[in-house]
Structure formats: C-alpha cells, structure tokens
Design a protein around this motif. Structure first.
Motif, PDB file in Angstrom:
ATOM      1  N   ARG A 124       8.736  -4.235 -10.423  1.00  0.00           N
ATOM      2  CA  ARG A 124       9.436  -4.888 -11.531  1.00  0.00           C
ATOM      3  C   ARG A 124       9.055  -4.227 -12.863  1.00  0.00           C
ATOM      4  NH1 ARG A 124      11.546  -9.919 -11.052  1.00  0.00           N
ATOM      5  NH2 ARG A 124      10.719 -10.466 -13.082  1.00  0.00           N
ATOM      6  N   ASP A 125       9.997  -4.206 -13.805  1.00  0.00           N
ATOM      7  CA  ASP A 125       9.744  -3.616 -15.117  1.00  0.00           C
ATOM      8  C   ASP A 125       8.670  -4.382 -15.883  1.00  0.00           C
ATOM      9  OD1 ASP A 125      11.603  -1.633 -14.698  1.00  0.00           O
ATOM     10  OD2 ASP A 125      13.240  -2.753 -15.642  1.00  0.00           O
ATOM     11  N   ASP A 126       8.592  -5.702 -15.694  1.00  0.00           N
ATOM     12  CA  ASP A 126       7.624  -6.518 -16.421  1.00  0.00           C
ATOM     13  C   ASP A 126       6.288  -6.617 -15.692  1.00  0.00           C
ATOM     14  OD1 ASP A 126       8.521  -8.060 -14.332  1.00  0.00           O
ATOM     15  OD2 ASP A 126       8.825  -9.877 -15.516  1.00  0.00           O
ATOM     16  N   GLY A 127       6.081  -5.788 -14.669  1.00  0.00           N
ATOM     17  CA  GLY A 127       4.832  -5.784 -13.911  1.00  0.00           C
ATOM     18  C   GLY A 127       4.982  -6.557 -12.619  1.00  0.00           C
ATOM     19  N   GLY A 128       4.159  -6.237 -11.646  1.00  0.00           N
ATOM     20  CA  GLY A 128       4.223  -6.903 -10.356  1.00  0.00           C
ATOM     21  C   GLY A 128       5.309  -6.300  -9.481  1.00  0.00           C
ATOM     22  N   TYR A 129       5.573  -6.965  -8.370  1.00  0.00           N
ATOM     23  CA  TYR A 129       6.534  -6.502  -7.398  1.00  0.00           C
ATOM     24  C   TYR A 129       7.526  -7.601  -7.055  1.00  0.00           C
ATOM     25  CZ  TYR A 129       3.263  -2.685  -6.671  1.00  0.00           C
ATOM     26  OH  TYR A 129       2.462  -1.608  -6.853  1.00  0.00           O
TER      27      TYR A 129
ATOM     28  N   VAL B 110       0.845  -1.197   0.000  1.00  0.00           N
ATOM     29  CA  VAL B 110       0.000   0.000   0.000  1.00  0.00           C
ATOM     30  C   VAL B 110       0.882   1.250   0.000  1.00  0.00           C
ATOM     31  CG1 VAL B 110      -1.655   1.340   1.352  1.00  0.00           C
ATOM     32  CG2 VAL B 110      -1.978  -1.106   1.084  1.00  0.00           C
ATOM     33  N   LYS B 111       1.926   1.259   0.834  1.00  0.00           N
ATOM     34  CA  LYS B 111       2.810   2.422   0.926  1.00  0.00           C
ATOM     35  C   LYS B 111       3.540   2.696  -0.380  1.00  0.00           C
ATOM     36  CE  LYS B 111       3.992   4.234   4.539  1.00  0.00           C
ATOM     37  NZ  LYS B 111       3.587   5.460   5.196  1.00  0.00           N
ATOM     38  N   ILE B 112       4.065   1.639  -1.035  1.00  0.00           N
ATOM     39  CA  ILE B 112       4.799   1.849  -2.286  1.00  0.00           C
ATOM     40  C   ILE B 112       3.854   2.353  -3.377  1.00  0.00           C
ATOM     41  CG2 ILE B 112       4.626  -0.490  -3.211  1.00  0.00           C
ATOM     42  CD1 ILE B 112       7.510  -0.232  -4.177  1.00  0.00           C
ATOM     43  N   ASP B 113       2.596   1.889  -3.348  1.00  0.00           N
ATOM     44  CA  ASP B 113       1.587   2.333  -4.308  1.00  0.00           C
ATOM     45  C   ASP B 113       1.270   3.805  -4.116  1.00  0.00           C
ATOM     46  OD1 ASP B 113       0.645   0.859  -6.372  1.00  0.00           O
ATOM     47  OD2 ASP B 113      -1.258   0.317  -5.416  1.00  0.00           O
ATOM     48  N   LEU B 114       1.079   4.213  -2.872  1.00  0.00           N
ATOM     49  CA  LEU B 114       0.720   5.595  -2.584  1.00  0.00           C
ATOM     50  C   LEU B 114       1.872   6.558  -2.854  1.00  0.00           C
ATOM     51  CD1 LEU B 114      -1.367   5.164   0.680  1.00  0.00           C
ATOM     52  CD2 LEU B 114      -2.207   5.694  -1.599  1.00  0.00           C
ATOM     53  N   LEU B 115       3.092   6.129  -2.583  1.00  0.00           N
ATOM     54  CA  LEU B 115       4.248   6.991  -2.808  1.00  0.00           C
ATOM     55  C   LEU B 115       4.600   7.117  -4.282  1.00  0.00           C
ATOM     56  CD1 LEU B 115       6.587   5.917   0.099  1.00  0.00           C
ATOM     57  CD2 LEU B 115       5.463   8.109  -0.188  1.00  0.00           C
ATOM     58  N   GLY B 116       4.330   6.061  -5.045  1.00  0.00           N
ATOM     59  CA  GLY B 116       4.675   6.087  -6.462  1.00  0.00           C
ATOM     60  C   GLY B 116       6.154   5.863  -6.723  1.00  0.00           C
ATOM     61  N   HIS B 117       6.880   5.368  -5.731  1.00  0.00           N
ATOM     62  CA  HIS B 117       8.307   5.101  -5.911  1.00  0.00           C
ATOM     63  C   HIS B 117       8.508   3.705  -6.481  1.00  0.00           C
ATOM     64  CE1 HIS B 117       9.567   8.747  -4.017  1.00  0.00           C
ATOM     65  NE2 HIS B 117       8.923   8.466  -2.887  1.00  0.00           N
ATOM     66  N   ASP B 118       9.744   3.441  -6.944  1.00  0.00           N
ATOM     67  CA  ASP B 118      10.064   2.134  -7.514  1.00  0.00           C
ATOM     68  C   ASP B 118      10.467   1.125  -6.451  1.00  0.00           C
ATOM     69  OD1 ASP B 118       9.531   2.978 -10.079  1.00  0.00           O
ATOM     70  OD2 ASP B 118      11.573   3.689 -10.400  1.00  0.00           O
ATOM     71  N   PHE B 119      10.805   1.600  -5.241  1.00  0.00           N
ATOM     72  CA  PHE B 119      11.182   0.668  -4.181  1.00  0.00           C
ATOM     73  C   PHE B 119      10.748   1.228  -2.836  1.00  0.00           C
ATOM     74  CE2 PHE B 119      14.641   3.624  -4.237  1.00  0.00           C
ATOM     75  CZ  PHE B 119      15.019   3.751  -2.916  1.00  0.00           C
ATOM     76  N   PHE B 120      10.685   0.344  -1.842  1.00  0.00           N
ATOM     77  CA  PHE B 120      10.297   0.747  -0.489  1.00  0.00           C
ATOM     78  C   PHE B 120      10.970  -0.214   0.494  1.00  0.00           C
ATOM     79  CE2 PHE B 120       7.411   0.604   3.188  1.00  0.00           C
ATOM     80  CZ  PHE B 120       7.399   1.945   3.504  1.00  0.00           C
ATOM     81  N   ALA B 121      11.720   0.325   1.439  1.00  0.00           N
ATOM     82  CA  ALA B 121      12.397  -0.496   2.444  1.00  0.00           C
ATOM     83  C   ALA B 121      11.608  -0.427   3.747  1.00  0.00           C
ATOM     84  CB  ALA B 121      13.822  -0.009   2.665  1.00  0.00           C
ATOM     85  N   TYR B 122      11.485  -1.556   4.427  1.00  0.00           N
ATOM     86  CA  TYR B 122      10.734  -1.594   5.675  1.00  0.00           C
ATOM     87  C   TYR B 122      11.221  -2.746   6.548  1.00  0.00           C
ATOM     88  CZ  TYR B 122       8.130  -5.525   3.671  1.00  0.00           C
ATOM     89  OH  TYR B 122       7.788  -6.728   3.128  1.00  0.00           O
TER      90      TYR B 122
END
Length: 190
Positions: free
Chosen positions: A177-182, A151-163
């Motif tokens: 991922r470039d080909d879709g998905g995470y 949810v956080k990576i979706d809302l931020l619009g970034h390519d990565f998220f560390a947690y």
C-alpha cells in the motif's frame, strides 16, 4: 557462487566488469549462502532530465527464492556501490527470515511429525499505461501461507505478489500500500 555482468544497450568495459564482480561478489561472500547466482545488468537512462541516469540491477537466485535490487546514481561506479550495500541488506533479511525460520521449523518437526518441504515460485505481470500486455511470465503456483508470501514480496521488492493460499487453495494477491503496510485480495468461493 557465479556472477554474470552484462550491459543493456551499452558496452561494459573490463574495468567496470571487474569492479561490479568484486563489489557484488564481496557482498555475496559476507552472507555465505549456497547456491547463489547473481546477474548484474548495467545501463544508462537516456532522459536528460534524470539526475541519476546510471543504473545497476542485481538479481540473486537461491534455492527457490529471488532477491532483486535496482539502484540509480550519477555515475556507474556509485550505482554499483549502492546496489552492493543494498544486496547485503537484502541477503541479511533473506537469511534471518527464510533460513532461520526453516531451521526453527526443522527443530519443531523433529519434535512433531515431519512436514513435506515445498518449493516456492513467484509471479509477475507488467502492464503498460495503454493496457497492452508487453510481457507474460508463466509460472507454476505452489501453495504458500500469508507469512511466506510476505517474505517473498519483501525479497523481490515488487509492489504485488500473487500466490495460491495453502489452506483454501484459492488465488490471493498481496500488494504494497502507498500509505504503508500491505493489502490482500482474496478470491471469493463460488
């Protein structure tokens, strides 16, 4: 609800400021989320080869979440219009994914035992192609589940998220991922 409009290496006219405040403000009013703070940054890219040099960045902050939108168009008014439309979509996504989930969780905790609420933070480091660190953000990691990180990576619009994973207390990195998905990088246990 407060809106701040600024220009990056350009002056912001009163007409442009009023237009941005009106458009972004109307987008924020549609979803009625409090407290909500918006920062709008307008700038023009100097590259003559770029067909869409006028850019509008909008950063919304609310209750531990950050929603970010960046749009570039041929002129500044069009960039503001497109960014405002994207803000509505992102706020709708925030409201359905985060707020509705919290309400469902509250209903479930009423039936079961109460679970302490946790604030969520984000982390982002930007690296240049020369591998020179140009920006450092220090942030306190709080435990998240994989679903909350998505949810956080979706809302931020970034390519990565560390947690930090809530179950294992290990650092994980979620990436788009470039080909879709995470993809998910997990720290190994030693």
């Amino acid at each position: 609800m407060s809106i701040t409009v600024a220009g990056r290496k350009m002056p912001v006219t009163d007409a442009l400021r009023q237009y941005a405040e009106e458009k972004i403000g109307n987008s924020m009013k549609v979803m009625d989320i409090d407290p909500l703070v918006a920062e709008v940054v307008l700038y023009v890219e100097k590259n003559p080869a770029n067909p869409r040099p006028a850019c509008c960045e909008v950063t919304l902050r609310t209750k531990g979440h950050i929603i970010r939108v960046e749009e570039c168009e041929e002129d500044m008014y069009a960039a503001i219009d497109v960014a405002a439309a994207k803000v509505v979509r992102q706020l709708r996504k925030y409201k359905t994914k985060v707020i509705d989930r919290k309400l469902r969780a509250v209903d479930e905790t009423i039936r079961t035992e109460p679970v302490p609420a946790k604030d969520l933070d984000q982390l982002m480091e930007e690296l240049t192609a020369d591998e020179e660190v140009v920006r450092v953000k220090e942030i306190e990691f709080e435990p998240l589940t994989e679903e909350e990180a998505l949810v956080k990576i979706d809302l931020l619009g970034h390519d990565f998220f560390a947690y930090t994973d809530r179950d294992t207390s290990m650092v994980n990195v979620l990436y788009r991922r470039d080909d879709g998905g995470y993809g998910l990088l997990k720290q190994t246990e030693e």
